[in-house]
Motif scaffolding. Structure first.
Motif: not given
Length: 210
Positions: A24-38
């Motif tokens: 996962l590249l980038g953990v800002g406003g989009v990537g952070g929620f993606c990480l949480d979901c994953l």
């Protein structure tokens, strides 16, 4: 049982999620929620890459941003202890030197256009990308489609242009929104930026269990 409801939904495919390896590249406003979901979906083997530290202006939309001045990936690793954190800036040079081969999927939640194009050239066959969620209000407008079928989104248009200019002939799915911008400055709403991240995660899950 922690993943009982995930197992109820995915059945035997849940094992595929547990065994998947995601970058996962980038953990800002989009990537952070993606990480949480994953992470909550059972995908524990996630490597996150970002160079930034949290700022107080991130607190309207970014998970972990209460930790002002802390390095994003390092703080997020304390919240999601199974992830691997790489404090690196995703640049064209980094894309050219990094070994993507161990990963089943690469999720692009970065803003740098040159790096996004470089990623497409290196890993389009396992890439899921995102355009920007800023300046928008309605998460129901978000779509997932081929990069070449994106429409109504200025960042997606720029992405297509730069890909064509660079000679890229491949394809990959992109989360985008044709909703018209509601402001000129970088205003943002977590209901949209977060939904972009969730859309990326959903696509990743679907790819893994397919």
């Amino acid at each position: 049982m922690r993943f009982a409801r995930s197992r109820a939904l995915f059945g035997e495919d849940f094992t595929k999620l547990q065994n998947a390896k995601v970058l996962l590249l980038g953990v800002g406003g989009v990537g952070g929620f993606c990480l949480d979901c994953l992470f909550r979906s059972g995908i524990q083997n996630v490597t996150i890459v970002d160079y930034d530290s949290f700022e107080i202006s991130n607190q309207n939309r970014q998970i972990g941003s209460e930790a002002v001045d802390e390095i994003k990936v390092m703080h997020l690793q304390t919240l999601y202890p199974t992830v691997e954190a790489l404090h690196q800036k995703v640049t064209v040079e980094w894309c050219e030197s990094f070994d993507f081969s161990p990963y089943d999927l690469v999720i692009d939640a970065i803003d740098d256009m040159k790096a996004k194009v470089a990623l497409a050239h290196h890993v389009s066959q396992k890439l899921i990308s995102s355009t920007g969620g800023a300046k928008k209000l309605d998460p129901t407008k978000i779509e997932m489609n081929s990069i070449w079928n994106t429409h109504g989104d200025p960042l997606a248009k720029k992405f297509r242009y730069e890909l064509k200019k660079s000679g890229f002939k491949g394809d990959f799915p992109v989360a985008f929104s044709p909703e018209a911008s509601r402001c000129k400055d970088l205003g943002s709403f977590v209901g949209v930026t977060g939904a972009f991240g969730l859309a990326l995660c959903s696509k990743a899950v679907q790819e893994i269990i397919a």
